[in-house]
Design an enzyme around this catalytic site. Structure first.
Site, mmCIF file in Angstrom:
data_model
loop_
_atom_site.group_PDB
_atom_site.id
_atom_site.type_symbol
_atom_site.label_atom_id
_atom_site.label_comp_id
_atom_site.label_asym_id
_atom_site.label_seq_id
_atom_site.Cartn_x
_atom_site.Cartn_y
_atom_site.Cartn_z
ATOM 1 N N LYS A 71 0.916 -1.128 0.026
ATOM 2 C CA LYS A 71 0.107 -0.012 0.132
ATOM 3 C C LYS A 71 0.720 1.281 0.099
ATOM 4 O O LYS A 71 2.127 1.067 0.289
ATOM 5 C CB LYS A 71 -0.880 -0.075 1.373
ATOM 6 C CG LYS A 71 -0.044 0.124 2.564
ATOM 7 C CD LYS A 71 -0.818 -0.250 3.720
ATOM 8 C CE LYS A 71 -0.418 -0.245 4.994
ATOM 9 N NZ LYS A 71 -1.254 -0.671 6.080
ATOM 10 N N TYR A 310 14.001 29.585 10.096
ATOM 11 C CA TYR A 310 12.762 30.362 10.775
ATOM 12 C C TYR A 310 12.889 29.965 12.282
ATOM 13 O O TYR A 310 13.085 29.099 12.870
ATOM 14 C CB TYR A 310 11.693 29.577 10.146
ATOM 15 C CG TYR A 310 11.196 29.864 8.703
ATOM 16 C CD1 TYR A 310 11.235 31.149 8.279
ATOM 17 C CD2 TYR A 310 11.444 28.731 8.053
ATOM 18 C CE1 TYR A 310 10.928 31.479 7.050
ATOM 19 C CE2 TYR A 310 11.334 28.986 6.453
ATOM 20 C CZ TYR A 310 10.855 30.162 6.046
ATOM 21 O OH TYR A 310 10.729 30.501 4.670
#
Ligand SMILES: *Cc1c(COP(=O)(O)O)cnc(C)c1O
Length: 456
Positions: A71, A310
């Protein structure tokens, strides 16, 4: 085709890669160069590692069948290549979550003659059940609405649908609860006798098999007990010879009783234990198949006390150099992988950098940005021999970050996550390139791969 010409600077760039460029075929070299120009990061998948991991599990878990779980684009490793690796190792079952993934397998050239495919996640309104039935895909049924919808699709398709009953043993995700099980069995019996459905299996899923504490162990026992009762009830209702499957990677390894007729290991196919707390890949005899690399976008010397990224959560602690790794959260790098030293101490995820005195670990410093993050190289760039364009390794197989070989488990540890997330998150923009595909596959299987993604 002549071998491509490589500049000394390009050669320097490739030195840090897991790809042994000079030993690739002409086509392999040209594919690799094309990938480098297409994107500044590469996911290099060792086909042989996938095959060997699956072989090992098949021999450990026999006589239980092993379903290869692919998956989510095979946990980021590539759907069709991973299916082919599982088949090469002898699997006859492939499992996916979404219906569309199952169809993609069939449409990718892996037909019913090659393996069974099971899909366990759909909704009864929009699922392409008819196509699934036509493509001989096994469908997991978890609600009465879904039973009706699949049965109607079978009638339209003019053939029986092969189905597995999903039972909810305590995960509270898909599956029938005891309260609705009798009703489901009655309906399934009728539809089977009418020739619409063929019930071939019964399945469930564990919630806590990857945890080692007592409480979790007891819960796994409870779930297994519940599953046995569901299976017994189905047998009494006339569904005998159902394929019983409940085990994931964790329980397949740790609880042989839970293997029953078939196991469904996902994460360990890709080379990792279900949780790093359970042990390293080596402890389980597994080899991580995916190596994530990138080419440094910039390298520069900086003085002590520079604020990085940041929010200024990282400050250089001395004269050093910083480099940009051009992969960020838009590419699937977790934002939590960054490191800080102010105001709190948190080591960033490890990156293997090849210096003139050998491989060294540099750490993600400051917050991970959208397209990039910074690493602190720990010394001026000249003294390290590190340059713009150099290939660094984020994770791959090996002994772990202490040994200079970071793994996805190391990334999981530093990002408050699990290995699954580390590679499943990787954006489709990152080229998947395959090593040893030619060694493992015959011509017919090879032809199902995108020829540009095959390195060797
Ligand atoms: C993902 C999944 C698996 C595989 O789990 P792993 O922990 O990766 O082994 C098995 N069964 C179901 C239903 C799943 O969703």
């Amino acid at each position: 085709m002549p071998f491509p010409v490589i500049t000394p600077r390009q050669q320097h760039s490739m030195a840090g890669s897991a790809v042994d460029f000079k030993n690739l075929s002409c086509q392999g070299q040209s594919n690799y160069l094309k990938a480098l120009r297409t994107f500044p990061g590469q996911a290099i998948v060792d086909f042989s590692a996938l095959v060997e991991n699956m072989r090992r599990m098949r021999s450990l878990f026999a006589p239980a069948e092993v379903m290869g779980i692919v998956k989510a684009n095979a946990y980021g490793h590539g759907l069709i290549p991973s299916c082919l690796a599982a088949l090469k190792a002898g699997c006859s079952w492939i499992g996916v979550a979404k219906a569309q993934e199952a169809l993609a397998i069939r449409r990718g050239g892996i037909g019913p003659g090659m393996c069974r495919v099971l899909a366990w996640l759909a909704n009864c309104v929009w699922a392409p059940y008819e196509e699934m039935i036509e493509e001989d895909i096994d469908i997991a049924l978890g609600s009465l609405d879904e039973v009706e919808a699949v049965s109607n699709a079978a009638q339209r398709a003019g053939r029986r649908a092969r189905v597995h009953i999903v039972v909810d043993t305590g995960f509270s995700r898909n599956g029938f609860l005891e309260a609705s099980f009798e009703k489901a069995l009655t309906l399934l019996k009728r539809l089977s006798s009418e020739g619409r459905l063929q019930v071939v299996g019964i399945m469930s899923h564990f919630s806590s098999a990857d945890a080692e504490d007592k409480e979790s162990g007891r819960y796994t026992d409870l779930q297994f007990g519940s599953f046995s009762r569901f299976a017994a009830r189905a047998r009494e209702a006339g569904f005998d010879n159902l394929l019983r499957h409940i085990a994931n990677s964790a329980s397949s390894f740790s609880r042989s009783l839970t293997r029953l007729d078939m196991v469904r290991p996902g994460n360990s196919f890709y080379g990792y234990a279900a949780d790093y707390a359970l042990g390293s890949p080596q402890d389980f005899g597994l080899t991580p198949a995916l190596t994530l690399e990138a080419q440094l976008a910039k390298v520069k010397d900086v003085e002590e006390g520079r604020c990085v990224s940041y929010g200024r959560t990282y400050r250089t602690e001395g004269e050093t150099s910083l480099a940009i790794v051009p992969l960020g959260y838009a590419d699937g790098i977790l934002r939590t992988a960054g490191g800080s030293n102010s105001p709190s101490e948190k080591s960033g995820a490890p990156v293997r950098v090849l210096t003139s005195s050998g491989p060294e670990i540099a750490r993600a410093c400051g917050k991970v940005c959208m397209d990039q993050f910074m690493i602190d190289l720990g010394a001026p760039m000249e003294s390290l021999g590190v340059m713009e364009g150099d290939t660094v390794r984020l994770f791959g197989p090996g002994a772990g970050e202490e040994k200079g070989e970071p793994t996805a488990d190391d990334w999981a540890r530093r990002s408050e996550s699990i290995s699954y997330v580390i590679y499943t998150n990787l954006s489709l923009k990152i080229p998947r390139l395959y090593l040893n595909a030619k060694r493992e596959l015959g011509e017919k299987e090879l032809s199902l791969l995108d020829p540009e993604c095959v390195l060797s």
